[in-house]
Motif scaffolding. Sequence first.
Motif, mmCIF file in Angstrom:
data_model
loop_
_atom_site.group_PDB
_atom_site.id
_atom_site.type_symbol
_atom_site.label_atom_id
_atom_site.label_comp_id
_atom_site.label_asym_id
_atom_site.label_seq_id
_atom_site.Cartn_x
_atom_site.Cartn_y
_atom_site.Cartn_z
ATOM 1 N N UNK A 181 50.538 26.811 40.320
ATOM 2 C CA UNK A 181 50.475 26.076 39.058
ATOM 3 C C UNK A 181 49.056 25.794 38.604
ATOM 4 N N UNK A 182 48.081 26.002 39.510
ATOM 5 C CA UNK A 182 46.690 25.795 39.113
ATOM 6 C C UNK A 182 46.238 26.899 38.160
ATOM 7 N N UNK B 82 47.698 35.685 42.663
ATOM 8 C CA UNK B 82 47.899 35.028 43.947
ATOM 9 C C UNK B 82 46.616 34.294 44.306
ATOM 10 N N UNK B 83 46.753 33.064 44.763
ATOM 11 C CA UNK B 83 45.581 32.276 45.115
ATOM 12 C C UNK B 83 45.150 32.562 46.545
ATOM 13 N N UNK B 84 43.913 32.969 46.709
ATOM 14 C CA UNK B 84 43.348 33.212 48.047
ATOM 15 C C UNK B 84 42.507 32.025 48.500
ATOM 16 N N UNK C 57 36.668 36.768 46.978
ATOM 17 C CA UNK C 57 37.643 36.737 45.881
ATOM 18 C C UNK C 57 38.470 35.458 46.008
ATOM 19 N N UNK C 58 38.675 34.762 44.879
ATOM 20 C CA UNK C 58 39.466 33.528 44.884
ATOM 21 C C UNK C 58 40.907 33.759 44.446
ATOM 22 N N UNK C 59 41.129 34.777 43.620
ATOM 23 C CA UNK C 59 42.493 35.031 43.141
ATOM 24 C C UNK C 59 42.648 36.518 42.864
ATOM 25 N N UNK C 60 43.854 37.010 43.143
ATOM 26 C CA UNK C 60 44.086 38.454 43.014
ATOM 27 C C UNK C 60 45.306 38.729 42.146
ATOM 28 N N UNK C 61 45.163 39.689 41.249
ATOM 29 C CA UNK C 61 46.267 40.113 40.396
ATOM 30 C C UNK C 61 46.231 41.616 40.208
ATOM 31 N N UNK D 281 46.724 32.161 36.072
ATOM 32 C CA UNK D 281 47.659 31.128 36.526
ATOM 33 C C UNK D 281 48.027 31.482 37.961
ATOM 34 N N UNK D 282 47.822 30.550 38.873
ATOM 35 C CA UNK D 282 48.138 30.814 40.282
ATOM 36 C C UNK D 282 49.654 30.648 40.462
ATOM 37 N N UNK D 283 50.300 31.769 40.690
ATOM 38 C CA UNK D 283 51.767 31.746 40.792
ATOM 39 C C UNK D 283 52.252 31.740 42.231
#
Length: 185
Positions: free
Chosen positions: A73-74, A64-66, A134-138, A160-162
């Motif tokens: 899609x990024x 997830x994009x924060x 944090x920029x993205x979390x998984x 992959x930012x979903x």
Amino acid sequence: MGEGFTVQGHKGRLIFGYVSDVPVMCMQGRFHYYEGYPLSKCVMPVRLIKLLGVTHLIASNAAGGLNPSYKVGDIMLQKDHLNIMGFSGIILLEDQMTQTIGDEDDVHEGVYTCMGGPNYETVAELRALKVLHVDAVGMSTVHEVTTAKHCGMKCFAFSLITNICSIDYENGEEATCEEVLDGEI
Ligand code: HPA
């Protein structure tokens, strides 16, 4: 890994082949902490591929994009990670690597973190992660990369930012499994 031991969207297969002349092994799926495996089991395939002679690990995940500049899609190259599970004493060792490829609008370098899951994060949790830059979390990768580094492998990891993580109680959309699966290639 046999089939059927992991989650929807993860086939649980090891595939062997070549890309050009380079022998590659592809893990089609992985073990997740939220499936009930201890982290030592989640990272077992990394130790296995090391024993089989693999020298370089390319790790990918859905996230997830924060970061507000990210869109679905990024790609986010993981320039660093935040081992939050390590904060609670659950695991392993040190941190990871930096790698650069390109500077297009839809490719970023950022900080990734892994939450235990299986639920997506609450708004309060996402707000806390933002404070931690944090920029993205998984829900994966941090412990695998940490183990690969410990084994002496070179690592490159990307997300992959979903979905976009909303920190807005009023207007935000919650992440769903469908959206994450749709976003995966
Ligand atoms: N949170 C945690 N894991 C994820 C997400 C998310 O928003 N998207 C894909 N994997």
